[in-house]
Scaffold this motif. Structure first.
Motif, PDB file in Angstrom:
ATOM      1  N   ASN A  78       0.854  -1.187   0.000  1.00  0.00           N
ATOM      2  CA  ASN A  78       0.000   0.000   0.000  1.00  0.00           C
ATOM      3  C   ASN A  78       0.887   1.233   0.000  1.00  0.00           C
ATOM      4  OD1 ASN A  78       0.601   0.757   2.831  1.00  0.00           O
ATOM      5  ND2 ASN A  78      -0.659  -1.031   3.358  1.00  0.00           N
ATOM      6  N   ARG A  79       0.270   2.377  -0.257  1.00  0.00           N
ATOM      7  CA  ARG A  79       1.050   3.606  -0.395  1.00  0.00           C
ATOM      8  C   ARG A  79       1.728   4.003   0.912  1.00  0.00           C
ATOM      9  NH1 ARG A  79       1.493   6.739  -4.458  1.00  0.00           N
ATOM     10  NH2 ARG A  79      -0.239   5.694  -5.517  1.00  0.00           N
ATOM     11  N   GLY A  80       1.032   3.812   2.047  1.00  0.00           N
ATOM     12  CA  GLY A  80       1.607   4.207   3.324  1.00  0.00           C
ATOM     13  C   GLY A  80       2.856   3.418   3.668  1.00  0.00           C
ATOM     14  N   GLN A  81       2.784   2.093   3.549  1.00  0.00           N
ATOM     15  CA  GLN A  81       3.937   1.262   3.869  1.00  0.00           C
ATOM     16  C   GLN A  81       5.091   1.509   2.897  1.00  0.00           C
ATOM     17  OE1 GLN A  81       4.536  -1.393   6.323  1.00  0.00           O
ATOM     18  NE2 GLN A  81       2.992  -0.159   7.364  1.00  0.00           N
ATOM     19  N   THR A  82       4.748   1.734   1.636  1.00  0.00           N
ATOM     20  CA  THR A  82       5.790   1.986   0.641  1.00  0.00           C
ATOM     21  C   THR A  82       6.495   3.310   0.935  1.00  0.00           C
ATOM     22  OG1 THR A  82       4.454   0.790  -0.983  1.00  0.00           O
ATOM     23  CG2 THR A  82       6.275   2.101  -1.835  1.00  0.00           C
ATOM     24  N   LYS A  83       5.735   4.318   1.336  1.00  0.00           N
ATOM     25  CA  LYS A  83       6.344   5.604   1.711  1.00  0.00           C
ATOM     26  C   LYS A  83       7.251   5.446   2.925  1.00  0.00           C
ATOM     27  CE  LYS A  83       4.810   8.687  -1.240  1.00  0.00           C
ATOM     28  NZ  LYS A  83       5.777   9.398  -2.126  1.00  0.00           N
ATOM     29  N   GLN A  84       6.817   4.644   3.883  1.00  0.00           N
ATOM     30  CA  GLN A  84       7.655   4.413   5.054  1.00  0.00           C
ATOM     31  C   GLN A  84       8.955   3.704   4.662  1.00  0.00           C
ATOM     32  OE1 GLN A  84       7.365   5.505   8.099  1.00  0.00           O
ATOM     33  NE2 GLN A  84       5.341   6.418   7.907  1.00  0.00           N
ATOM     34  N   ALA A  85       8.855   2.775   3.723  1.00  0.00           N
ATOM     35  CA  ALA A  85      10.060   2.099   3.243  1.00  0.00           C
ATOM     36  C   ALA A  85      10.997   3.095   2.564  1.00  0.00           C
ATOM     37  CB  ALA A  85       9.687   0.971   2.285  1.00  0.00           C
ATOM     38  N   SER A  86      10.422   4.041   1.801  1.00  0.00           N
ATOM     39  CA  SER A  86      11.236   5.085   1.166  1.00  0.00           C
ATOM     40  C   SER A  86      11.918   5.966   2.200  1.00  0.00           C
ATOM     41  CB  SER A  86      10.367   5.937   0.239  1.00  0.00           C
ATOM     42  OG  SER A  86      10.102   5.275  -0.966  1.00  0.00           O
ATOM     43  N   ARG A  87      11.226   6.256   3.277  1.00  0.00           N
ATOM     44  CA  ARG A  87      11.831   7.069   4.342  1.00  0.00           C
ATOM     45  C   ARG A  87      13.003   6.317   4.979  1.00  0.00           C
ATOM     46  NH1 ARG A  87       6.135   8.218   5.495  1.00  0.00           N
ATOM     47  NH2 ARG A  87       5.669  10.342   4.741  1.00  0.00           N
ATOM     48  N   ALA A  88      12.850   5.006   5.128  1.00  0.00           N
ATOM     49  CA  ALA A  88      13.955   4.209   5.666  1.00  0.00           C
ATOM     50  C   ALA A  88      15.151   4.221   4.722  1.00  0.00           C
ATOM     51  CB  ALA A  88      13.490   2.771   5.912  1.00  0.00           C
ATOM     52  N   VAL A  89      14.881   4.216   3.430  1.00  0.00           N
ATOM     53  CA  VAL A  89      15.955   4.316   2.428  1.00  0.00           C
ATOM     54  C   VAL A  89      16.719   5.624   2.603  1.00  0.00           C
ATOM     55  CG1 VAL A  89      16.382   4.648  -0.053  1.00  0.00           C
ATOM     56  CG2 VAL A  89      14.879   2.794   0.715  1.00  0.00           C
ATOM     57  N   GLN A  90      15.979   6.703   2.741  1.00  0.00           N
ATOM     58  CA  GLN A  90      16.615   8.008   2.893  1.00  0.00           C
ATOM     59  C   GLN A  90      17.407   8.087   4.199  1.00  0.00           C
ATOM     60  OE1 GLN A  90      13.860  11.284   2.702  1.00  0.00           O
ATOM     61  NE2 GLN A  90      15.476  12.835   2.685  1.00  0.00           N
ATOM     62  N   ALA A  91      16.837   7.555   5.279  1.00  0.00           N
ATOM     63  CA  ALA A  91      17.521   7.594   6.572  1.00  0.00           C
ATOM     64  C   ALA A  91      18.799   6.766   6.553  1.00  0.00           C
ATOM     65  CB  ALA A  91      16.588   7.083   7.667  1.00  0.00           C
ATOM     66  N   ALA A  92      18.845   5.769   5.665  1.00  0.00           N
ATOM     67  CA  ALA A  92      20.030   4.921   5.564  1.00  0.00           C
ATOM     68  C   ALA A  92      21.059   5.469   4.584  1.00  0.00           C
ATOM     69  CB  ALA A  92      19.615   3.511   5.143  1.00  0.00           C
ATOM     70  N   GLY A  93      20.813   6.672   4.058  1.00  0.00           N
ATOM     71  CA  GLY A  93      21.774   7.295   3.161  1.00  0.00           C
ATOM     72  C   GLY A  93      21.600   6.949   1.705  1.00  0.00           C
ATOM     73  N   GLY A  94      20.397   6.478   1.352  1.00  0.00           N
ATOM     74  CA  GLY A  94      20.119   6.158  -0.038  1.00  0.00           C
ATOM     75  C   GLY A  94      19.096   7.074  -0.647  1.00  0.00           C
ATOM     76  N   VAL A  95      18.725   6.798  -1.895  1.00  0.00           N
ATOM     77  CA  VAL A  95      17.673   7.549  -2.575  1.00  0.00           C
ATOM     78  C   VAL A  95      16.697   6.558  -3.195  1.00  0.00           C
ATOM     79  CG1 VAL A  95      19.148   9.538  -3.099  1.00  0.00           C
ATOM     80  CG2 VAL A  95      18.934   7.687  -4.775  1.00  0.00           C
ATOM     81  N   THR A  96      15.446   6.990  -3.308  1.00  0.00           N
ATOM     82  CA  THR A  96      14.423   6.198  -3.974  1.00  0.00           C
ATOM     83  C   THR A  96      14.404   6.548  -5.451  1.00  0.00           C
ATOM     84  OG1 THR A  96      13.034   5.955  -2.013  1.00  0.00           O
ATOM     85  CG2 THR A  96      11.943   5.767  -4.157  1.00  0.00           C
ATOM     86  N   VAL A  97      14.598   5.557  -6.286  1.00  0.00           N
ATOM     87  CA  VAL A  97      14.531   5.735  -7.732  1.00  0.00           C
ATOM     88  C   VAL A  97      13.098   5.587  -8.215  1.00  0.00           C
ATOM     89  CG1 VAL A  97      15.237   4.770  -9.965  1.00  0.00           C
ATOM     90  CG2 VAL A  97      16.897   4.971  -8.102  1.00  0.00           C
TER      91      VAL A  97
END
Length: 504
Positions: free
Chosen positions: A61-80
């Motif tokens: 779902n959109r909420g969980q996917t957004k949270q996963a993207s936030r974890a990517v950013q917090a880990a020093g990555g970017v969402t493609v």
């Protein structure tokens, strides 16, 4: 004879320790022999090395996917790219600790993270994405060790190429007679309402024997790190003519020149999933399947396996994360009404009895590794995908074709197949890459005549309508003998596909 029930069961992922499965015989539980764990493959990442990853959220779902993207950013990555429909994020990072950091930062929202390749992301990060690292000139794309796309245009090995001149050659298309497409055309050439996605290296947009059937608005390039690129020319072929050849087999129009495809009146979309080095990385394939579902395609053809692993093993963390993500993309697009055909592969390998793999990973020096039946050739071994073996003009299994009892669904012609090539040319190619589009074309004809049929019904009909084939002698190596009955065996599955029965 009675056909086997539709579709093999999904393989159960095994843990890092040896586990035994349980089957039931005569009402009693019997322990099956344990599977040997697959040999670990490292997906290295060093600080400063730009790598690509799939991140699987705990829910689609959109909420969980957004949270996963936030974890990517917090880990020093970017969402493609975010795919909330399946809860998958395509990410990049240049930090060695990225995988562990994403799982830590997203412990309530992320279930797995896996690297999609063993080498640096040669194409870099798509334009418009702000990165915390310095954007530098990326190295040239590496050439695949064993699956190189060059003048011979192989997505699988052991194929051949012969150039021929461009003139009407429908009478040389023995393959159409073998699957009875020539008879089916007496009933229908297919419907313009049917759209086939050619997930491949691009289609020549101006070939006179293809141009009329290319749907430009539905075409896309997925090789920009897995983000859909809808630029006007992004889906054009560059270094490979493979996709153009595949497209001609499916849908070259009946226009008085050149050849005729299996479904000459359907539309085709060029979905480019092969980069200039010949690689089809997981993020490209995921993009392709999602695009097919979003655009309402009816059929896709997939004449490739997903790099850099010939087989993706469920008992290895990186490989399992990728396997899950691609599987979810296929399942979601199937739910949208898309039916998928895929090449079985050209390693002359028994997919029902996996033991070793000497190819993977193919973007660096491969290794000899032990594998098991929990390791999958994707997308062809995923549920809901038609697995296609190759036949020669005599109706025998092609010497290069993979096989496997209850793995192969159907067979189709794949040896020395005449079709279109870029620059108004025609030529002969061999491979299961040529057999799969025959089946995609038959599915397109079937959908034209039965527009209300769901993918599962279409596959069941395709299998039941196939021409039964007894085990014929083949040029395959010793130890690869055909097993099974005429109704279902390791060479032909449930038989050679039948276009005439499909439209009746």
């Amino acid at each position: 004879m009675q056909k086997v029930p539709f579709r093999r069961a999904a393989a159960t992922a095994v843990c890092a320790v040896t586990m035994a499965a349980t089957t039931f015989i005569g009402g009693s539980a019997v322990a099956a022999p344990p599977q040997t764990p697959s040999t670990p493959i490292e997906f290295p990442a060093a600080d400063g090395q730009l790598m690509s990853y799939v991140v699987n959220a705990k829910a689609a779902n959109r909420g969980q996917t957004k949270q996963a993207s936030r974890a990517v950013q917090a880990a020093g990555g970017v969402t493609v790219q975010e795919w909330p429909e399946i809860g998958v994020v395509i990410a990049q990072s240049d930090r060695a600790s990225f995988r562990a950091d994403v799982l830590k930062q997203g412990k309530s929202h992320v279930v797995s993270v896996g690297a999609t390749r063993t080498i640096t992301v040669a194409e870099g990060t798509p334009a418009g994405i702000d990165t915390p690292w310095q954007t530098a000139q990326q190295p040239q794309l590496p050439q695949l060790r064993s699956k190189q796309l060059a003048n011979t245009d192989l997505l699988y090995g052991d194929a051949t190429f012969d150039g021929v001149t461009a003139d009407p050659r429908e009478n040389e298309q023995w393959d159409k007679a073998q699957i009875k497409a020539n008879q089916a055309h007496q009933i229908t050439d297919g419907s313009r309402d049917v759209l086939v996605g050619v997930l491949d290296s691009g289609i020549d947009p101006v070939h006179p024997d293809l141009q009329a059937n290319i749907d430009v608005t539905a075409s896309v390039n997925c090789t920009d790190a897995g983000r859909p690129d809808t630029s006007p020319t992004g889906w054009f072929p560059t270094t490979s003519s493979h996709g153009t050849h595949v497209a001609g087999i499916i849908g070259a129009p009946r226009n008085g020149i050149g050849i005729t495809g299996v479904a000459p009146n359907v539309r085709m979309a060029s979905v480019k999933v092969v980069n200039d080095a010949g690689s089809i990385y997981p993020e490209y394939a995921i993009c392709g399947f999602m695009w097919a579902g979003m655009k309402g395609m009816d059929v896709t053809n997939n004449s490739y396996y997903v790099d850099p692993m010939q087989f993706w093993c469920g008992d290895q963390p990186d490989q399992k994360a990728v396997l899950d993500a691609v599987e979810k993309a296929v399942a979601w697009s199937t739910k949208q009404g898309v039916v998928h055909a895929a090449a079985a592969g050209n390693a002359s390998y028994d997919l029902a009895n996996k033991t070793t793999d000497d190819v993977s990973p193919n973007d660096i020096s491969g290794t000899h590794r032990q594998i098991n039946n929990g390791c999958k050739d994707i997308p062809t071994e995923l549920d809901g995908v038609v697995t296609v073996a190759s036949t020669d003009q005599a109706g025998k299994l092609s010497s290069f074709s993979n096989r496997g009892l209850n793995v192969i669904d159907v067979a189709a012609p794949g040896s020395r197949i005449l079709s279109t090539l870029p620059n108004n040319k025609y030529g002969l190619l061999s491979g299961t890459s040529m057999a799969s589009p025959q089946v995609a074309g038959v599915l397109a004809l079937m959908k034209s005549e039965h527009p209300g049929w769901a993918p599962s019904n279409m596959i069941a009909q395709l299998r039941s309508q196939a021409q039964d084939q007894s085990c014929k002698p083949s040029a395959t190596p010793t130890g690869s003998e055909c097993v099974g009955s005429a109704a279902n065996n390791s060479y032909y599955g449930e038989g050679i596909v039948d276009a005439l029965r499909a439209v009746r």
